[in-house]
Design an enzyme around this catalytic site. Sequence first.
Site, PDB file in Angstrom:
ATOM      1  N   ASP A 426       0.865  -1.171   0.000  1.00  0.00           N
ATOM      2  CA  ASP A 426       0.000   0.000   0.000  1.00  0.00           C
ATOM      3  C   ASP A 426       0.912   1.234   0.000  1.00  0.00           C
ATOM      4  OD1 ASP A 426      -2.293   1.660   0.402  1.00  0.00           O
ATOM      5  OD2 ASP A 426      -1.859   1.697   2.542  1.00  0.00           O
ATOM      6  N   LYS A 427       0.355   2.396  -0.334  1.00  0.00           N
ATOM      7  CA  LYS A 427       1.176   3.614  -0.319  1.00  0.00           C
ATOM      8  C   LYS A 427       0.913   4.462   0.916  1.00  0.00           C
ATOM      9  CE  LYS A 427       0.324   7.456  -2.520  1.00  0.00           C
ATOM     10  NZ  LYS A 427       0.561   8.462  -1.465  1.00  0.00           N
ATOM     11  N   THR A 428      -0.323   4.980   1.033  1.00  0.00           N
ATOM     12  CA  THR A 428      -0.638   5.903   2.111  1.00  0.00           C
ATOM     13  C   THR A 428      -0.564   5.201   3.464  1.00  0.00           C
ATOM     14  OG1 THR A 428      -2.092   7.097   0.624  1.00  0.00           O
ATOM     15  CG2 THR A 428      -2.344   7.544   2.975  1.00  0.00           C
ATOM     16  N   GLU A 545      -8.151  16.646   7.207  1.00  0.00           N
ATOM     17  CA  GLU A 545      -9.079  17.639   7.748  1.00  0.00           C
ATOM     18  C   GLU A 545      -8.439  18.427   8.877  1.00  0.00           C
ATOM     19  OE1 GLU A 545     -13.247  16.664   9.403  1.00  0.00           O
ATOM     20  OE2 GLU A 545     -13.457  17.284   7.316  1.00  0.00           O
ATOM     21  N   PHE A 592     -18.857  13.521   3.338  1.00  0.00           N
ATOM     22  CA  PHE A 592     -17.945  12.967   2.337  1.00  0.00           C
ATOM     23  C   PHE A 592     -18.114  11.451   2.272  1.00  0.00           C
ATOM     24  CE2 PHE A 592     -14.051  10.808   1.215  1.00  0.00           C
ATOM     25  CZ  PHE A 592     -13.615  11.500   0.096  1.00  0.00           C
ATOM     26  N   THR A 730      -2.276   1.373  -4.801  1.00  0.00           N
ATOM     27  CA  THR A 730      -2.748   2.546  -4.075  1.00  0.00           C
ATOM     28  C   THR A 730      -4.063   3.059  -4.628  1.00  0.00           C
ATOM     29  OG1 THR A 730      -2.197   4.817  -3.447  1.00  0.00           O
ATOM     30  CG2 THR A 730      -1.335   4.045  -5.536  1.00  0.00           C
ATOM     31  N   GLY A 731      -4.799   3.767  -3.808  1.00  0.00           N
ATOM     32  CA  GLY A 731      -6.037   4.402  -4.254  1.00  0.00           C
ATOM     33  C   GLY A 731      -5.816   5.803  -4.767  1.00  0.00           C
ATOM     34  N   ARG A 839      -5.527   4.086  -8.151  1.00  0.00           N
ATOM     35  CA  ARG A 839      -6.991   4.104  -8.022  1.00  0.00           C
ATOM     36  C   ARG A 839      -7.560   2.695  -7.833  1.00  0.00           C
ATOM     37  NH1 ARG A 839      -8.331   9.220  -6.697  1.00  0.00           N
ATOM     38  NH2 ARG A 839      -8.080  10.732  -8.359  1.00  0.00           N
ATOM     39  N   LYS A 845      -6.978  -4.894  -4.918  1.00  0.00           N
ATOM     40  CA  LYS A 845      -5.696  -5.190  -4.259  1.00  0.00           C
ATOM     41  C   LYS A 845      -5.590  -6.679  -3.949  1.00  0.00           C
ATOM     42  CE  LYS A 845      -4.904  -0.731  -1.939  1.00  0.00           C
ATOM     43  NZ  LYS A 845      -4.657  -0.083  -0.639  1.00  0.00           N
TER      44      LYS A 845
END
Length: 1196
Positions: A426-428, A545, A592, A730-731, A839, A845
Amino acid sequence: MRTVRRKKLHFSKIYTFRCGRASFKGDHSQIGGPGFSRVVHCNEPGSFEAAILNYVGNYVSSTKYTLATFLPKSLFEQFRRVANFYFLVTGILAFTPLAPYSAVSAILPLFLVIGATMVKEGIEDWRRRQQDTGVNNRKVKVHFGDGAFEQTEWKNLRVGDIVKVEKDEFFPADLLLLSSSYEDAVCYVETMNLDGETNLKLKQALEATSSLQEDSNFGDFKALVKCEDPNANLYSFVGSMEFEEQQYPLTPQQLLLRDSKLRNTDYIYGAVIFTGQDTKVIQNSTDPPSKRSRIEKKMDKIIYFLFCVLVMLSFIGSVYFGITTNDDLENGTMKRWYLRPDNSTIFFDPKRAPAAAVYHFLTAVMLYSYLIPISLYVSIEIVKVLQSIFINQDVHMYYEEADKPANARTSNLNEELGQVDTILSDKTGTLTCNSMEFIKCSVAGTAYGHGVTEVEKAMARRKGSPLPNGLEADKDTAKDTSVAKSLIKGFNFEDERIMNGNWVNEPHSYVVQKFLRLLAICHTAIPEVDEETGKVSYEAESPDEAAFVIAARELGFEFYKRTQTSVSLHELDPVSGKKIDRLYGLLNVLEFNSSRKRMSVIVRDEEGKLLLLSKGADSVMFERLAKNGREFEEETREHVNEYADAGLRTLILAYRELTEEEYKAFNEEFTEAKNSVSADREALIDEATEKIEKDLILLGATAVEDKLQNGVPECIDKLAQAGIKIWVLTGDKMETAINIGFACSLLRQGMKQIIINLETPKIKALEKAEDKLAIAKASKESVLQQISEGKAQVTASSESSQAFALIIDGKSLVYALEDDMKNLFLELAVGCASVICCRSSPKQKALVTRLVKAGTRKTTLAIGDGANDVGMLQEADIGIGISGVEGMQAVMSSDIAIAQFRFLERLLLVHGHWCYRRISSMICYFFYKNITFGLTVFLYEAHASFSAQPAYNDWFLSFYNVFFTSLPVIAMGVFDQDVSARFCLKFPLLYQEGVQNVLFSWRRILGWMFNGLCTAIIIFFLCKASLDPQAFNRNGKVAGLEIVGATMYTCVVWVVNCQMALAISYFTLIQHLFIWGGVALWYLFLLAYGAIPPRFSTTAYKVFVECLAPSPSFWLVTIFVVISALIPYFSYKSIQMRFFPMYHGMIQWIRHEGHCEDPEYCNMVRQRSLRSQTVGFTARIAARNNRVTDRFHNHG
């Protein structure tokens, strides 16, 4: 001690009682039918009506066994292993006259081995039980009648109980929220234990029960709840409550789930709806997939192979025995007269030779059982547990900042860590910190912020150009920035044009004002005011945020208070230049979600204007701008692209003014949509928000940086040098992912990028026409064409040094993973040095991981930190969870947990290599020592005319594996090191020994077996030749069975222990103790056992004291045989080490010859790991040097 003041928050205007009131449409009509039959009598759990429903209690258990089932279930688990079942069968046969040894000596080792494993299982299950007990014995306040609440344990709760849960406590069961400490009956819930999300969820009770705010209110409270049956869906709940002769529909808004935590709320009252195994969190709990290492699976095959060898030897011996027995009585002459075939049992009766052969076969199967190591499985389990402890205790993998060590949650996969071929990351939060910093923004078409990101630094290095804004040379600026950064978490912004109130002098100051005001209002953060210092801190749903609210505060718009109807700010007044208080009425929050990709709030300012403030992704915001709201669109798009290139996460900010009529119409439609409980509720909400979130006026864009974790580029470089392929899933959008790839050296200049996406004009035209079938067909054809073209490029350049990177987006991945295309996609991906999937959804994944694992048939490792990575972690051979800021869901689903990505380097290259080598060597040695021992038994029996006569005493046979040779193998499995940790990291290519499985290949396994065969032959024939028929002692007595057997056994014990000493690369005191202690233990056992009366010691009675020890020939034979048996292995190893060293052997030579500090020599050895496909900054430097060299030669 400081106290934090937080005002009570009442969200009646955001989630009003009218908004929370659901209707009885849709699913509610099914109440009472199948799947919706649950009836709860609130505050009457002991009534007759409640008792006959017989719902489960609130006691939960995660244990594998109970007191009653432990013995049968555990025994079943043990005897599922083929080796254990075989020893059980031979143990049972030992009670028959066929047995060549006593039954006790056969059963005792099996009992010890099975017992040790069952004790281990029992201890592990007992720990689980203790954890369960801790949870079940937690206390909660329960209504016992007359408005009195008393503490009771969770396990005592019943359906219908009224409980009072206080701040920061966990909910003990699934509760129906009745009221809270807030007048509006709202409460804040943290669901991190359920879905891994750290953000707080807002829940609200029905208006009808919101007044029940005191203990005394529940004295005569009665209600009847009818709802859905227990199910695993965390996000749905359908029910109704009958209260004071009124029916009220229930939604997920009123359901509080077990294991969630109450936050920012003093207390709540709730009615127990689901208990124990019926709660949604328990319904969701699934057993993690059973993972077995490749070595363990191969070990089973070796066991089967040895079993076949055993049966073959038994068959050969039985056939020979049958033929010999048949020929024993010829014309009345007895060839083997000493066996008395004329007066024999069935075993030696020449007239019943076939039956004798069959019986001999069964006896031989028992006798040769020592070919199969009985203690192998339990020894490996002990070693793996100890290895896991060493991993957990490694201070180099301890993250001091968060106080988190590594945690090997399972020990089954230790050796797999040394065989990883592909890492899917994963990235984040995994490669990056998931700790956002506000670093840049674009307002009214002007870019602000001088900060330089890690990606920009990497891009500057890549292009060989100086950093933007001259920051490379400006050390003072860099120092000031770092100081500011260290003072304010989440804010790394530097631009005097808008800081310190200077924004009032900007040409578009009114736009800057609206921009900063939007940042301060459009969020769901909760302020906390420190009473001593007056400083405001924020608790936000996400790091992004929090960064926005902090940025607004630092730039002059401080959000400091939230009530049920308003948001309060300290604003900088551009006219007076002073801070003034402003109050904004909060009307609606349009939340959101991943499909909307935006969030909005509707507020009323002090002048009475209705404002819609919105922020969201560029892909959805630009299309919602009004014609007169696009004044700064071109410049903002350009800045957003630049920010994406710099690896930043961007959001677009826009607003519009609403008329009273517009808002009234929207509010009615939005309220109705939120009240709906039908399947299309979300669609109705989206439809309502679509109508209002349009005709927006663009203000600008924000850019926050999710920094790379410390040590990520260095770690990736080392892993790449080790030959491990690294994929990033990653997303994030493609541009951000690509630039993070450059920052961590997964991508480099000169690497050919194969980009697969669906941004073609043809597909865009079809999307406008909204022809779904045509879009799907064209998209699939486009992806197939792009993959085929990429494959052709890779194939064409296979002989050159060109490196490729594959970058594919989520839309394309949908088609690439289809059955008819996935193999082609995998072939392309495997041919590339780097693979980045952008994305990608959680399901994609997991599917990519499954494809790589099944398609390459090599070990895959997945690493992630969020709930969206769980599928990927469980699908991979090894799942590594990062215990970061996205909750513990990934960690709870992982096999091993670490705190930082950089620790993966040491986990794989050091512990992985060591564990693989230790387990491989340990298993090979196990089979060697058992073949050595088993074949001496076979050779002696063959020498004795296959008469089923064992060469050794019964207890010699039994204790060989259990006492005299097992501990040195365990010591090797725990302590041995072919090279030190420093050299493992200095020469990463050493890791390829595990990837290529050179230490546990069939060639190596059979080589060790052949070594065992040679050793057995040498020991048997040398002992036989030395002891028979010469006189054994000075009295002229010859050596009998007991002397020959004890001498051979002594030689076997010495040889296999000395062989261990030769095979070990790294001696510790424990290994010396176990190796030489094993030999000493044999002599002590022989002495003690020989002193026992002959009824028990049989052939061993005083054999050492009276026969062996006084005889010089015993000692001479032992020395001679041991040296002779070790010479073949020693010679082979010496020749291999000197002339054909393996990679670890080369490194041992470097260390031995003192070249380890010679940089040129070490670099020459390391260069073997750098190929055109390798990524990392070392490979990047090598590629750049090669290009310079090529240019020089071309000019020359």
